[in-house]
Design a protein around this motif. Sequence first.
Motif, PDB file in Angstrom:
ATOM      1  N   MET A  42      -3.827 -37.507 -67.604  1.00 31.49           N
ATOM      2  CA  MET A  42      -3.249 -38.698 -68.221  1.00 31.49           C
ATOM      3  C   MET A  42      -3.547 -38.671 -69.718  1.00 31.49           C
ATOM      4  SD  MET A  42      -3.985 -41.623 -65.385  1.00 31.49           S
ATOM      5  CE  MET A  42      -2.722 -42.669 -66.084  1.00 31.49           C
ATOM      6  N   THR A  43      -2.722 -39.371 -70.482  1.00 31.68           N
ATOM      7  CA  THR A  43      -3.016 -39.491 -71.905  1.00 31.68           C
ATOM      8  C   THR A  43      -4.277 -40.331 -72.071  1.00 31.68           C
ATOM      9  OG1 THR A  43      -1.611 -41.454 -72.126  1.00 31.68           O
ATOM     10  CG2 THR A  43      -0.576 -39.298 -72.582  1.00 31.68           C
ATOM     11  N   GLU A  44      -4.912 -40.229 -73.217  1.00 32.82           N
ATOM     12  CA  GLU A  44      -6.153 -40.969 -73.489  1.00 32.82           C
ATOM     13  C   GLU A  44      -5.963 -42.475 -73.284  1.00 32.82           C
ATOM     14  OE1 GLU A  44     -10.024 -40.918 -73.958  1.00 32.82           O
ATOM     15  OE2 GLU A  44      -8.946 -39.050 -74.340  1.00 32.82           O
ATOM     16  N   ASP A  45      -4.759 -42.981 -73.636  1.00 25.13           N
ATOM     17  CA  ASP A  45      -4.468 -44.411 -73.491  1.00 25.13           C
ATOM     18  C   ASP A  45      -3.657 -44.703 -72.234  1.00 25.13           C
ATOM     19  OD1 ASP A  45      -2.117 -43.192 -74.289  1.00 25.13           O
ATOM     20  OD2 ASP A  45      -1.560 -44.764 -75.702  1.00 25.13           O
ATOM     21  N   GLY A  46      -3.614 -43.765 -71.310  1.00 24.08           N
ATOM     22  CA  GLY A  46      -2.818 -43.910 -70.094  1.00 24.08           C
ATOM     23  C   GLY A  46      -3.163 -45.161 -69.310  1.00 24.08           C
ATOM     24  N   SER A  47      -2.185 -45.647 -68.532  1.00 24.62           N
ATOM     25  CA  SER A  47      -2.391 -46.869 -67.758  1.00 24.62           C
ATOM     26  C   SER A  47      -1.866 -46.698 -66.337  1.00 24.62           C
ATOM     27  CB  SER A  47      -1.695 -48.056 -68.419  1.00 24.62           C
ATOM     28  OG  SER A  47      -0.290 -47.876 -68.399  1.00 24.62           O
ATOM     29  N   ILE A  48      -2.475 -47.464 -65.438  1.00 27.23           N
ATOM     30  CA  ILE A  48      -2.001 -47.579 -64.063  1.00 27.23           C
ATOM     31  C   ILE A  48      -1.920 -49.065 -63.758  1.00 27.23           C
ATOM     32  CG2 ILE A  48      -2.455 -47.119 -61.623  1.00 27.23           C
ATOM     33  CD1 ILE A  48      -3.951 -44.586 -62.487  1.00 27.23           C
ATOM     34  N   GLU A  49      -0.771 -49.453 -63.234  1.00 26.04           N
ATOM     35  CA  GLU A  49      -0.527 -50.866 -62.933  1.00 26.04           C
ATOM     36  C   GLU A  49      -0.027 -50.990 -61.499  1.00 26.04           C
ATOM     37  OE1 GLU A  49       2.039 -54.568 -64.789  1.00 26.04           O
ATOM     38  OE2 GLU A  49       2.597 -52.529 -65.334  1.00 26.04           O
ATOM     39  N   HIS A  50      -0.529 -51.988 -60.779  1.00 30.47           N
ATOM     40  CA  HIS A  50      -0.068 -52.296 -59.423  1.00 30.47           C
ATOM     41  C   HIS A  50       0.578 -53.676 -59.450  1.00 30.47           C
ATOM     42  CE1 HIS A  50      -1.947 -49.041 -57.043  1.00 30.47           C
ATOM     43  NE2 HIS A  50      -2.748 -48.981 -58.089  1.00 30.47           N
ATOM     44  N   VAL A  51       1.827 -53.766 -58.974  1.00 32.22           N
ATOM     45  CA  VAL A  51       2.555 -55.029 -58.932  1.00 32.22           C
ATOM     46  C   VAL A  51       3.221 -55.157 -57.568  1.00 32.22           C
ATOM     47  CG1 VAL A  51       2.937 -55.137 -61.427  1.00 32.22           C
ATOM     48  CG2 VAL A  51       4.619 -54.003 -59.981  1.00 32.22           C
ATOM     49  N   PRO A  52       3.563 -56.343 -57.095  1.00 31.81           N
ATOM     50  CA  PRO A  52       3.187 -57.632 -57.667  1.00 31.81           C
ATOM     51  C   PRO A  52       1.751 -58.000 -57.287  1.00 31.81           C
ATOM     52  CG  PRO A  52       4.472 -57.969 -55.668  1.00 31.81           C
ATOM     53  CD  PRO A  52       4.386 -56.477 -55.890  1.00 31.81           C
ATOM     54  N   TRP A  55      -3.044 -55.475 -60.579  1.00 31.88           N
ATOM     55  CA  TRP A  55      -3.833 -55.332 -61.794  1.00 31.88           C
ATOM     56  C   TRP A  55      -3.287 -54.179 -62.613  1.00 31.88           C
ATOM     57  CZ3 TRP A  55      -5.915 -55.736 -56.890  1.00 31.88           C
ATOM     58  CH2 TRP A  55      -6.034 -54.542 -56.173  1.00 31.88           C
ATOM     59  N   ARG A  56      -3.648 -54.180 -63.884  1.00 31.69           N
ATOM     60  CA  ARG A  56      -3.276 -53.119 -64.825  1.00 31.69           C
ATOM     61  C   ARG A  56      -4.558 -52.684 -65.521  1.00 31.69           C
ATOM     62  NH1 ARG A  56       1.021 -51.229 -68.085  1.00 31.69           N
ATOM     63  NH2 ARG A  56       0.301 -50.568 -70.120  1.00 31.69           N
ATOM     64  N   ILE A  57      -4.776 -51.376 -65.566  1.00 30.80           N
ATOM     65  CA  ILE A  57      -5.960 -50.832 -66.221  1.00 30.80           C
ATOM     66  C   ILE A  57      -5.482 -49.787 -67.212  1.00 30.80           C
ATOM     67  CG2 ILE A  57      -8.149 -49.624 -65.888  1.00 30.80           C
ATOM     68  CD1 ILE A  57      -8.024 -50.828 -62.973  1.00 30.80           C
ATOM     69  N   GLU A  58      -6.006 -49.866 -68.443  1.00 31.54           N
ATOM     70  CA  GLU A  58      -5.564 -48.970 -69.514  1.00 31.54           C
ATOM     71  C   GLU A  58      -6.725 -48.152 -70.051  1.00 31.54           C
ATOM     72  OE1 GLU A  58      -3.048 -50.730 -72.547  1.00 31.54           O
ATOM     73  OE2 GLU A  58      -2.763 -52.469 -71.241  1.00 31.54           O
ATOM     74  N   GLY A  59      -6.433 -46.893 -70.339  1.00 33.00           N
ATOM     75  CA  GLY A  59      -7.394 -46.011 -70.974  1.00 33.00           C
ATOM     76  C   GLY A  59      -8.223 -45.237 -69.962  1.00 33.00           C
ATOM     77  N   ARG A  60      -8.496 -43.983 -70.284  1.00 33.15           N
ATOM     78  CA  ARG A  60      -9.242 -43.118 -69.365  1.00 33.15           C
ATOM     79  C   ARG A  60     -10.604 -43.681 -68.981  1.00 33.15           C
ATOM     80  NH1 ARG A  60      -8.472 -37.128 -71.980  1.00 33.15           N
ATOM     81  NH2 ARG A  60      -6.281 -36.798 -71.385  1.00 33.15           N
ATOM     82  N   ASN A  61     -11.334 -44.236 -69.944  1.00 34.04           N
ATOM     83  CA  ASN A  61     -12.683 -44.744 -69.640  1.00 34.04           C
ATOM     84  C   ASN A  61     -12.634 -45.914 -68.658  1.00 34.04           C
ATOM     85  OD1 ASN A  61     -13.938 -42.831 -71.241  1.00 34.04           O
ATOM     86  ND2 ASN A  61     -13.933 -44.149 -73.046  1.00 34.04           N
ATOM     87  N   ALA A  62     -11.723 -46.857 -68.886  1.00 34.08           N
ATOM     88  CA  ALA A  62     -11.596 -48.009 -67.981  1.00 34.08           C
ATOM     89  C   ALA A  62     -11.115 -47.553 -66.607  1.00 34.08           C
ATOM     90  CB  ALA A  62     -10.647 -49.048 -68.569  1.00 34.08           C
TER      91      ALA A  62
END
Length: 175
Positions: A42-52, A55-62
Amino acid sequence: MHAPQRSTRRVDAQLYVEVLQFYARQMPLLEERRLEEFLETMTEDGSIEHVPNGWRIEGRNALLTEMRARRGDPDRPLVGEMSARQARADEVAYYDGIVYRYWFDRMRIEPQSDDVLRVGYQAMVSMTDAAGKVSFEPTTTVQDVLVRQDGEWYTRSRRVTHDSPNWADKIHNPS
């Protein structure tokens, strides 16, 4: 009469295979809980989001913090009957005692530019416990944005849309 098809740029076989190979490399890393290696796809600022209702989480560290808390260990005992939402609230590793696999189908690749792709697909997650019992997460559609950097594909964003609005309340691996 058939509904008109949305016009998209065709992808050649080489690009299609490149994308399939990207996922064939990426997803086993997650299944094997090699989280740092998975996140390197993933990119350093990549995100994964689950809807509906997710939650949405951004960034490799998070993402790494969240995944370490949820992914669990297949050799530990099952956590019992618990939903994803409850596991998050209780800080429980949702996938302890489970081997999980991701199954993708009907991949649609839409080039946005030479180095940016929108990739949509249907996905299902199977979970197998130590006794061999298999259960499934609710089905989903997924929209990824892939970007090419230094000749390699990376996921910039992943949006997982669950077919059930109450997906996060489903009891995990019911008896």
